[in-house]
Design a protein around this motif. Structure first.
Motif, PDB file in Angstrom:
ATOM      1  N   TYR A 145       0.645  -1.146   0.061  1.00 52.88           N
ATOM      2  CA  TYR A 145       0.128   0.097   0.044  1.00 52.88           C
ATOM      3  C   TYR A 145       0.799   1.159  -0.099  1.00 52.88           C
ATOM      4  O   TYR A 145       1.957   1.411   0.776  1.00 52.88           O
ATOM      5  CB  TYR A 145      -0.779  -0.154   1.175  1.00 52.88           C
ATOM      6  N   PHE A 147       0.080   5.601   0.514  1.00 52.51           N
ATOM      7  CA  PHE A 147      -1.037   6.413   0.579  1.00 52.51           C
ATOM      8  C   PHE A 147      -0.577   7.947   0.220  1.00 52.51           C
ATOM      9  O   PHE A 147       0.734   8.349   0.083  1.00 52.51           O
ATOM     10  CB  PHE A 147      -1.482   6.428   2.246  1.00 52.51           C
ATOM     11  N   THR A 149      -1.082  10.319   2.311  1.00 51.19           N
ATOM     12  CA  THR A 149       0.046  10.933   3.416  1.00 51.19           C
ATOM     13  C   THR A 149       1.037  10.245   3.858  1.00 51.19           C
ATOM     14  O   THR A 149       1.539  10.296   5.047  1.00 51.19           O
ATOM     15  CB  THR A 149      -1.213  11.028   4.711  1.00 51.19           C
ATOM     16  N   ASN A 151       2.021   8.003   5.663  1.00 49.31           N
ATOM     17  CA  ASN A 151       1.750   7.067   6.570  1.00 49.31           C
ATOM     18  C   ASN A 151       3.132   6.096   6.935  1.00 49.31           C
ATOM     19  O   ASN A 151       2.745   4.948   7.251  1.00 49.31           O
ATOM     20  CB  ASN A 151       0.626   6.080   6.237  1.00 49.31           C
ATOM     21  N   ILE A 153       5.465   5.040   9.869  1.00 49.25           N
ATOM     22  CA  ILE A 153       5.307   5.141  11.293  1.00 49.25           C
ATOM     23  C   ILE A 153       6.470   6.193  11.960  1.00 49.25           C
ATOM     24  O   ILE A 153       7.280   5.892  11.587  1.00 49.25           O
ATOM     25  CB  ILE A 153       5.671   3.638  11.875  1.00 49.25           C
ATOM     26  N   PRO A 154       5.742   7.210  12.625  1.00 49.67           N
ATOM     27  CA  PRO A 154       6.799   8.261  12.960  1.00 49.67           C
ATOM     28  C   PRO A 154       7.915   7.961  13.817  1.00 49.67           C
ATOM     29  O   PRO A 154       8.982   8.516  13.685  1.00 49.67           O
ATOM     30  CB  PRO A 154       5.929   9.235  13.532  1.00 49.67           C
ATOM     31  N   VAL A 155       7.809   6.934  14.690  1.00 55.44           N
ATOM     32  CA  VAL A 155       8.879   6.890  15.585  1.00 55.44           C
ATOM     33  C   VAL A 155       9.844   5.716  15.222  1.00 55.44           C
ATOM     34  O   VAL A 155      10.969   5.372  15.896  1.00 55.44           O
ATOM     35  CB  VAL A 155       8.355   6.216  17.214  1.00 55.44           C
ATOM     36  N   MET A 156       9.661   5.355  13.826  1.00 59.50           N
ATOM     37  CA  MET A 156      10.773   4.365  13.243  1.00 59.50           C
ATOM     38  C   MET A 156      11.442   4.861  12.228  1.00 59.50           C
ATOM     39  O   MET A 156      11.036   5.878  11.498  1.00 59.50           O
ATOM     40  CB  MET A 156       9.813   3.159  12.595  1.00 59.50           C
ATOM     41  N   GLU A 160      13.492   0.756   9.276  1.00 65.24           N
ATOM     42  CA  GLU A 160      12.670  -0.041  10.307  1.00 65.24           C
ATOM     43  C   GLU A 160      11.144   0.043   9.873  1.00 65.24           C
ATOM     44  O   GLU A 160      10.502  -0.966   9.776  1.00 65.24           O
ATOM     45  CB  GLU A 160      12.572   0.592  11.641  1.00 65.24           C
ATOM     46  N   LEU A 164       9.159  -3.463   8.656  1.00 66.89           N
ATOM     47  CA  LEU A 164       8.179  -3.848   9.619  1.00 66.89           C
ATOM     48  C   LEU A 164       7.412  -4.994   9.000  1.00 66.89           C
ATOM     49  O   LEU A 164       6.868  -6.042   9.481  1.00 66.89           O
ATOM     50  CB  LEU A 164       7.294  -2.594   9.831  1.00 66.89           C
ATOM     51  N   PRO A 165       6.943  -4.809   7.752  1.00 70.64           N
ATOM     52  CA  PRO A 165       6.177  -5.892   7.060  1.00 70.64           C
ATOM     53  C   PRO A 165       6.833  -7.369   6.793  1.00 70.64           C
ATOM     54  O   PRO A 165       6.340  -8.325   6.891  1.00 70.64           O
ATOM     55  CB  PRO A 165       5.790  -5.174   5.648  1.00 70.64           C
ATOM     56  N   ILE A 167       9.021  -8.284   9.504  1.00 73.82           N
ATOM     57  CA  ILE A 167       8.557  -8.873  10.837  1.00 73.82           C
ATOM     58  C   ILE A 167       7.780  -9.636  10.640  1.00 73.82           C
ATOM     59  O   ILE A 167       7.369 -10.903  11.249  1.00 73.82           O
ATOM     60  CB  ILE A 167       8.819  -7.691  11.809  1.00 73.82           C
ATOM     61  N   PHE A 168       6.590  -8.865  10.225  1.00 69.30           N
ATOM     62  CA  PHE A 168       5.236  -9.594  10.320  1.00 69.30           C
ATOM     63  C   PHE A 168       5.401 -10.935   9.296  1.00 69.30           C
ATOM     64  O   PHE A 168       4.314 -11.753   9.749  1.00 69.30           O
ATOM     65  CB  PHE A 168       3.919  -8.813   9.830  1.00 69.30           C
ATOM     66  N   LYS A 196      14.705   9.561  10.512  1.00 73.17           N
ATOM     67  CA  LYS A 196      12.924   9.367  11.020  1.00 73.17           C
ATOM     68  C   LYS A 196      12.187  10.121   9.874  1.00 73.17           C
ATOM     69  O   LYS A 196      12.807  10.972   9.117  1.00 73.17           O
ATOM     70  CB  LYS A 196      12.863  10.055  12.241  1.00 73.17           C
ATOM     71  N   ARG A 212       8.625   0.347   1.433  1.00 70.18           N
ATOM     72  CA  ARG A 212       7.941  -0.369   2.073  1.00 70.18           C
ATOM     73  C   ARG A 212       6.911  -1.187   1.392  1.00 70.18           C
ATOM     74  O   ARG A 212       6.692  -2.286   1.810  1.00 70.18           O
ATOM     75  CB  ARG A 212       7.154   0.344   3.242  1.00 70.18           C
TER      76      ARG A 212
ATOM     77  N   ASN B  55       3.159 -13.396  12.072  1.00 70.84           N
ATOM     78  CA  ASN B  55       3.544 -13.031  13.516  1.00 70.84           C
ATOM     79  C   ASN B  55       4.411 -11.953  13.828  1.00 70.84           C
ATOM     80  O   ASN B  55       4.776 -11.441  12.935  1.00 70.84           O
ATOM     81  CB  ASN B  55       4.026 -14.597  13.929  1.00 70.84           C
ATOM     82  N   LEU B  71      10.249   7.474  22.753  1.00 72.85           N
ATOM     83  CA  LEU B  71      10.346   8.655  21.742  1.00 72.85           C
ATOM     84  C   LEU B  71       9.118   9.540  21.926  1.00 72.85           C
ATOM     85  O   LEU B  71       8.872  10.481  21.490  1.00 72.85           O
ATOM     86  CB  LEU B  71      10.209   8.252  20.348  1.00 72.85           C
TER      87      LEU B  71
END
Ligand SMILES: Nc1ncnc2c1ncn2[C@@H]1O[C@H](COP(=O)(O)OP(=O)(O)OP(=O)(O)O)[C@@H](O)[C@H]1O
Ligand SMILES: [Mg+2]
Lengths: 297, 285
Positions: A145, A147, A149, A151, A153-156, A160, A164-165, A167-168, A196, A212, B55, B71
């Protein structure tokens, strides 16, 4: 940002655009450019080739897709029955005025929302039949996806965000970091792995989002107005990046847009109005139109 | 404020919602238990199924949540204030008793040694006087014991009430944090996060806040008691205190604060997880 080295004087040139001649010694850079473009293509193809086993001709099919929202007493019909077939590897743009239902359609195809009636098939599986687990799996592995805006993740950090996907999806951490770096390199952000989102410009953030979306080698990339928050030049770069990925890796791209720049790169353009498909244009037809228009005195 | 009310009333109106939410929490925890069981009992067979498994390993979840807290210290601070104050109060009340007991004991011991010394000095002369003093002693502790019990009950009530208020404070702060992060949550879901992951992330976050807040609360509580008794009785008082039970009080404070944070975060976490991704993505645009 890409780096090139002049073949004759060894001058290092950093640019997002094209260099035809070396600014220092005026040597011809075309060979270098071509070589780097070829390398990029090869990398893209390696990284994100669509390796799904099933090869149905149509990767997305919708039949009589309807979605209405209840607002108090009133019923707002955002989509009034959409039939759409999207071929594997196609670059499809969905165009229409504001409020015509583009985002709604995007959400339904992406499995982010459920239709009121009708069905949507991805790789010939009905989305309505999927369990929550399978749906999450599909969002994670089959669809990427992007977007308006961004989107992120602001803290990563950028890296990272891209991993993230993965990791999932249960990827090992070494493989994950390696792949994340390569993807960010691919979109031209190899030097900004640990920045960041708020330390990046809009265009750079959107590049991270593109990286991503490719994290788990999706078959489809869904983009809802990916250039909506970008200036003309940056928007064009993102569109070119998407097109390049589409051509080199065969990923299907479905993009909702207002942006007329998208027309150049789209294989087909679906115009929707008031929740219905108004007409579908093929690129050849548009070329023809432009040709005849240009030919007229 | 408003968001709390909305959530509660929604949960009240629709019992399915809260039941479903609780199931989510259980799922968030059970998922890994099940996976462990699967691996323990013949992992080879389950392989094709696991292939389609999404997971979020605990270490990664922990890393993400910790990052998120550190943060966003401002937001975490608001959530933690309740815990800090509650645990500080609790630690103060409990260690106050330990200190006062220590001081009392020390005084008694001192009195006894003094009395013994006095006795040994005027043993021959003042035998009846000592007998007179003896009946007085049992009466005084008896009276103080009954008032002490009353005071304890009142203090317990205060402690429970303050902890309750703290819990609600955390719930509220976490709900605000959920509302702020609608888009982030929606994005995570688009990337393949299950509802249970979202619950897990928020609960871990809350536990981190709980542990940090409780630690701060314990330090503040102990400092206050130390200051109070130090000024009143002199700082040599520390030597008279039963440090073993004081450490126990700190541990209790930590556990209670953390559990409280965890429990208070359940409604916000459920609210976050149940949001449909499309709605989550819309909300900020
Ligand atoms: N969550 C919602 N609740 C109520 N109505 C909605 C909701 N989402 C969309 N709508 C309505 O559905 C219609 C289509 O909205 P949609 O967001 O799909 O338009 P769009 O084509 O993406 O517009 P834009 O180009 O402005 O993004 C609009 O009339 C909108 O008011
Ligand atoms: Mg839209």
């Amino acid at each position: 940002m890409a780096k090139y080295v002049c073949p004759s004087c060894g001058e290092k040139i950093e640019t997002t655009g094209i260099v035809t001649v070396c600014p220092k010694c005026n040597a011809d850079m075309a060979g270098v450019m071509e070589q780097s473009a070829r390398a990029l293509r090869q990398k893209a193809a390696e990284l994100i080739k669509d390796d799904s086993v099933t090869t149905h001709e149509y990767i997305v099919r919708t039949r009589g897709l309807k979605r209405s929202y209840i607002m108090g007493e009133e019923e707002v019909q955002a989509l009034r029955g959409i039939d759409l077939d999207v071929r594997r590897g196609e670059y499809l743009s969905i165009m229409g005025p504001s409020g015509s239902g583009k985002s709604t359609l995007f959400n339904l195809i992406g499995g982010l929302d459920k239709p009121t009636a009708g069905s949507c098939y991805i790789n010939e599986t009905d989305m309505a039949q999927l369990s929550a687990h399978e749906l999450a799996w599909q969002r994670c592995r089959t669809i990427g996806y992007i977007f308006q805006t961004f989107n992120l993740i602001p803290v990563m950090t950028a890296l990272e965000n891209v991993t993230l996907p993965m990791i999932f999806a249960g990827m090992g951490s070494d493989e994950m970091l390696e792949r994340g770096r390569m993807l960010l390199d691919l979109v031209g952000l190899g030097g900004r792995l640990n920045h960041k989102p708020q330390e990046l410009s809009g265009g750079q953030q959107q590049r991270v989002a593109v990286a991503r979306s490719l994290a788990n080698s999706p078959a489809i990339v869904l983009a809802d107005e990916p250039t909506g928050n970008l200036d003309l030049q940056t928007g064009k770069e993102i569109i070119e990046l998407l097109k390049e990925l589409n051509v080199e890796s065969g990923v299907t791209i479905i993009s909702a847009t207002h942006d007329l720049k998208m027309i150049d790169v789209s294989d087909r353009i679906v115009h929707i109005r008031d929740g219905q498909v108004e007409r579908i244009e093929k690129r050849e037809e548009i070329d023809l139109e432009i040709g005849t228009m240009g030919g007229q005195p | 404020m408003q968001s709390t009310r909305k959530c509660w009333s929604r949960a009240e109106l629709d019992p399915r919602l809260s039941a479903c939410g609780l199931r989510l929490v259980v799922k968030a925890v059970m998922m890994d238990v099940k996976k462990l069981a699967k691996v323990a009992g013949g992992g080879g067979q389950a392989a094709p199924q696991i292939q389609k498994q999404i997971n979020l390993p605990w270490p990664d979840a922990f890393r993400i949540s910790l990052r998120s807290v550190l943060l966003r210290l401002g937001r975490a601070g608001i959530a933690a204030t309740g815990i800090v104050l509650g645990v500080a109060f609790l630690t103060y009340v409990w260690s106050d008793r330990i200190f006062s007991d220590g001081v009392e004991k020390a005084r008694l011991a001192q009195e006894q040694t003094l009395a013994a010394a006095a006795e040994s000095v005027r043993k021959p002369a003042a035998a009846p006087e000592a007998e007179q003093g003896a009946p007085d002693q049992p009466v005084a502790p008896d009276a103080s014991q009954s008032t002490k019990a009353e005071k304890d009950a009142r203090q317990l009530w205060l402690v429970v009430m303050s902890l309750l208020v703290c819990g609600i404070g955390i719930t509220n702060a976490m709900l605000m944090s959920v509302t702020e992060r609608f888009q982030e949550i929606g994005t995570m879901k688009c990337l393949g996060a299950l509802d249970a992951f979202i619950v897990r992330l928020f609960l871990i976050e809350s536990v981190v806040i709980g542990v940090l807040g409780s630690a701060a609360g314990i330090i503040i509580g102990i400092l206050f008691v130390l200051l109070y008794y130090g000024i009143k009785e002199g700082f040599s008082v520390t030597a008279k205190v039963d440090w073993g039970s004081l450490v126990m009080v700190m541990l209790y404070g930590l556990v209670i604060g953390t559990v409280l944070a965890l429990l208070s975060a359940i409604p916000p976490a459920i609210r976050a997880a149940q949001m449909p991704p499309a709605a989550a993505l819309r909300s900020e645009i």
